[in-house]
Write a protein that holds these residues in place. Structure first.
Motif, PDB file in Angstrom:
ATOM      1  N   ASN A   1       0.862  -1.180   0.000  1.00  0.00           N
ATOM      2  CA  ASN A   1       0.000   0.000   0.000  1.00  0.00           C
ATOM      3  C   ASN A   1       0.899   1.231   0.000  1.00  0.00           C
ATOM      4  O   ASN A   1       1.402   1.647   1.041  1.00  0.00           O
ATOM      5  CB  ASN A   1      -0.929   0.009   1.210  1.00  0.00           C
ATOM      6  CG  ASN A   1      -1.885   1.178   1.180  1.00  0.00           C
ATOM      7  OD1 ASN A   1      -1.800   2.038   0.308  1.00  0.00           O
ATOM      8  ND2 ASN A   1      -2.795   1.227   2.126  1.00  0.00           N
ATOM      9  N   ASN A   2       1.083   1.813  -1.168  1.00  0.00           N
ATOM     10  CA  ASN A   2       1.899   3.021  -1.314  1.00  0.00           C
ATOM     11  C   ASN A   2       1.070   4.289  -1.207  1.00  0.00           C
ATOM     12  O   ASN A   2       1.591   5.378  -1.424  1.00  0.00           O
ATOM     13  CB  ASN A   2       2.625   3.019  -2.664  1.00  0.00           C
ATOM     14  CG  ASN A   2       3.741   2.014  -2.690  1.00  0.00           C
ATOM     15  OD1 ASN A   2       4.396   1.782  -1.681  1.00  0.00           O
ATOM     16  ND2 ASN A   2       3.958   1.402  -3.832  1.00  0.00           N
ATOM     17  N   SER A   3      -0.204   4.158  -0.884  1.00  0.00           N
ATOM     18  CA  SER A   3      -1.080   5.328  -0.803  1.00  0.00           C
ATOM     19  C   SER A   3      -1.107   5.863   0.626  1.00  0.00           C
ATOM     20  O   SER A   3      -0.498   5.308   1.531  1.00  0.00           O
ATOM     21  CB  SER A   3      -2.490   4.964  -1.252  1.00  0.00           C
ATOM     22  OG  SER A   3      -3.143   4.223  -0.251  1.00  0.00           O
TER      23      SER A   3
ATOM     24  N   LEU B   1      -6.260   0.325   2.378  1.00  0.00           N
ATOM     25  CA  LEU B   1      -6.500  -0.398   1.139  1.00  0.00           C
ATOM     26  C   LEU B   1      -7.027  -1.785   1.471  1.00  0.00           C
ATOM     27  O   LEU B   1      -6.547  -2.426   2.411  1.00  0.00           O
ATOM     28  CB  LEU B   1      -5.178  -0.524   0.364  1.00  0.00           C
ATOM     29  CG  LEU B   1      -5.198  -1.401  -0.852  1.00  0.00           C
ATOM     30  CD1 LEU B   1      -5.065  -0.528  -2.085  1.00  0.00           C
ATOM     31  CD2 LEU B   1      -4.062  -2.398  -0.799  1.00  0.00           C
ATOM     32  N   THR B   2      -8.028  -2.239   0.736  1.00  0.00           N
ATOM     33  CA  THR B   2      -8.516  -3.607   0.856  1.00  0.00           C
ATOM     34  C   THR B   2      -8.164  -4.342  -0.426  1.00  0.00           C
ATOM     35  O   THR B   2      -8.400  -3.838  -1.513  1.00  0.00           O
ATOM     36  CB  THR B   2     -10.046  -3.632   1.077  1.00  0.00           C
ATOM     37  OG1 THR B   2     -10.354  -2.930   2.282  1.00  0.00           O
ATOM     38  CG2 THR B   2     -10.565  -5.049   1.182  1.00  0.00           C
ATOM     39  N   TRP B   3      -7.575  -5.535  -0.293  1.00  0.00           N
ATOM     40  CA  TRP B   3      -7.204  -6.341  -1.459  1.00  0.00           C
ATOM     41  C   TRP B   3      -7.964  -7.673  -1.383  1.00  0.00           C
ATOM     42  O   TRP B   3      -8.408  -8.088  -0.323  1.00  0.00           O
ATOM     43  CB  TRP B   3      -5.691  -6.580  -1.516  1.00  0.00           C
ATOM     44  CG  TRP B   3      -5.140  -7.306  -0.328  1.00  0.00           C
ATOM     45  CD1 TRP B   3      -4.613  -6.750   0.800  1.00  0.00           C
ATOM     46  CD2 TRP B   3      -5.094  -8.721  -0.132  1.00  0.00           C
ATOM     47  NE1 TRP B   3      -4.236  -7.730   1.689  1.00  0.00           N
ATOM     48  CE2 TRP B   3      -4.516  -8.951   1.138  1.00  0.00           C
ATOM     49  CE3 TRP B   3      -5.480  -9.812  -0.889  1.00  0.00           C
ATOM     50  CZ2 TRP B   3      -4.316 -10.233   1.644  1.00  0.00           C
ATOM     51  CZ3 TRP B   3      -5.275 -11.095  -0.378  1.00  0.00           C
ATOM     52  CH2 TRP B   3      -4.700 -11.279   0.871  1.00  0.00           C
TER      53      TRP B   3
ATOM     54  N   PRO C   1      -1.598   2.488   5.243  1.00  0.00           N
ATOM     55  CA  PRO C   1      -0.541   3.113   4.439  1.00  0.00           C
ATOM     56  C   PRO C   1       0.847   2.625   4.862  1.00  0.00           C
ATOM     57  O   PRO C   1       1.163   2.544   6.044  1.00  0.00           O
ATOM     58  CB  PRO C   1      -0.709   4.606   4.738  1.00  0.00           C
ATOM     59  CG  PRO C   1      -2.167   4.750   5.053  1.00  0.00           C
ATOM     60  CD  PRO C   1      -2.520   3.494   5.799  1.00  0.00           C
ATOM     61  N   GLY C   2       1.626   2.224   3.865  1.00  0.00           N
ATOM     62  CA  GLY C   2       2.987   1.753   4.101  1.00  0.00           C
ATOM     63  C   GLY C   2       3.110   0.282   4.449  1.00  0.00           C
ATOM     64  O   GLY C   2       4.208  -0.257   4.482  1.00  0.00           O
ATOM     65  N   GLU C   3       2.003  -0.406   4.693  1.00  0.00           N
ATOM     66  CA  GLU C   3       2.059  -1.824   5.050  1.00  0.00           C
ATOM     67  C   GLU C   3       2.181  -2.699   3.809  1.00  0.00           C
ATOM     68  O   GLU C   3       1.819  -2.296   2.704  1.00  0.00           O
ATOM     69  CB  GLU C   3       0.804  -2.248   5.819  1.00  0.00           C
ATOM     70  CG  GLU C   3       0.751  -1.758   7.228  1.00  0.00           C
ATOM     71  CD  GLU C   3      -0.422  -2.318   7.999  1.00  0.00           C
ATOM     72  OE1 GLU C   3      -0.289  -2.420   9.224  1.00  0.00           O
ATOM     73  OE2 GLU C   3      -1.474  -2.626   7.395  1.00  0.00           O
ATOM     74  N   THR C   4       2.668  -3.918   4.017  1.00  0.00           N
ATOM     75  CA  THR C   4       2.766  -4.909   2.954  1.00  0.00           C
ATOM     76  C   THR C   4       2.127  -6.212   3.417  1.00  0.00           C
ATOM     77  O   THR C   4       1.984  -6.452   4.617  1.00  0.00           O
ATOM     78  CB  THR C   4       4.238  -5.200   2.571  1.00  0.00           C
ATOM     79  OG1 THR C   4       4.913  -5.736   3.708  1.00  0.00           O
ATOM     80  CG2 THR C   4       4.939  -3.945   2.089  1.00  0.00           C
ATOM     81  N   GLN C   5       1.749  -7.048   2.455  1.00  0.00           N
ATOM     82  CA  GLN C   5       1.208  -8.381   2.755  1.00  0.00           C
ATOM     83  C   GLN C   5       1.773  -9.361   1.748  1.00  0.00           C
ATOM     84  O   GLN C   5       1.612  -9.180   0.542  1.00  0.00           O
ATOM     85  CB  GLN C   5      -0.317  -8.393   2.662  1.00  0.00           C
ATOM     86  CG  GLN C   5      -0.932  -9.779   2.820  1.00  0.00           C
ATOM     87  CD  GLN C   5      -0.725 -10.379   4.181  1.00  0.00           C
ATOM     88  OE1 GLN C   5      -1.184  -9.835   5.170  1.00  0.00           O
ATOM     89  NE2 GLN C   5      -0.023 -11.489   4.260  1.00  0.00           N
ATOM     90  N   GLN C   6       2.462 -10.374   2.231  1.00  0.00           N
ATOM     91  CA  GLN C   6       2.957 -11.432   1.359  1.00  0.00           C
ATOM     92  C   GLN C   6       1.902 -12.515   1.247  1.00  0.00           C
ATOM     93  O   GLN C   6       1.262 -12.876   2.238  1.00  0.00           O
ATOM     94  CB  GLN C   6       4.237 -12.027   1.915  1.00  0.00           C
ATOM     95  CG  GLN C   6       5.396 -11.065   1.951  1.00  0.00           C
ATOM     96  CD  GLN C   6       6.650 -11.709   2.494  1.00  0.00           C
ATOM     97  OE1 GLN C   6       6.669 -12.878   2.852  1.00  0.00           O
ATOM     98  NE2 GLN C   6       7.716 -10.944   2.549  1.00  0.00           N
TER      99      GLN C   6
END
Length: 74
Positions: free
Chosen positions: A9-11, A15-17, A60-65
């Motif tokens: 999430n670069n925003s 964000l929901t994926w 914002p700024g988080e990642t999910q593998q």
């Protein structure tokens, strides 16, 4: 075999994926493809329902593998 992807999430907003698994549901149901966390735990619906997709949310700024394990029966 294990392959994966990383959602980022670069925003500046939450964000929901989601990954829709209904298209190849037979391969998913038979366990040919398994979606797992980096820890090896499967993605599960927290409500205990099988809705045909997995999802998550990122601040914002988080990642999910997300890893996809290929486990053919033959």
């Amino acid at each position: 075999m294990l392959q994966g992807t990383i959602f980022v999430n670069n925003s500046d907003k939450d964000l929901t994926w989601a990954i829709d698994m209904r298209v190849n549901s037979r391969a998913i149901d038979e366990g040919v493809f398994k979606f797992i966390h980096p820890s090896g735990a499967p993605f599960c619906d927290p409500h205990g329902e099988d809705r045909g997709y997995i999802e998550g949310s990122l601040k914002p700024g988080e990642t999910q593998q997300v890893a996809v394990m290929f486990c053919p029966s033959e």
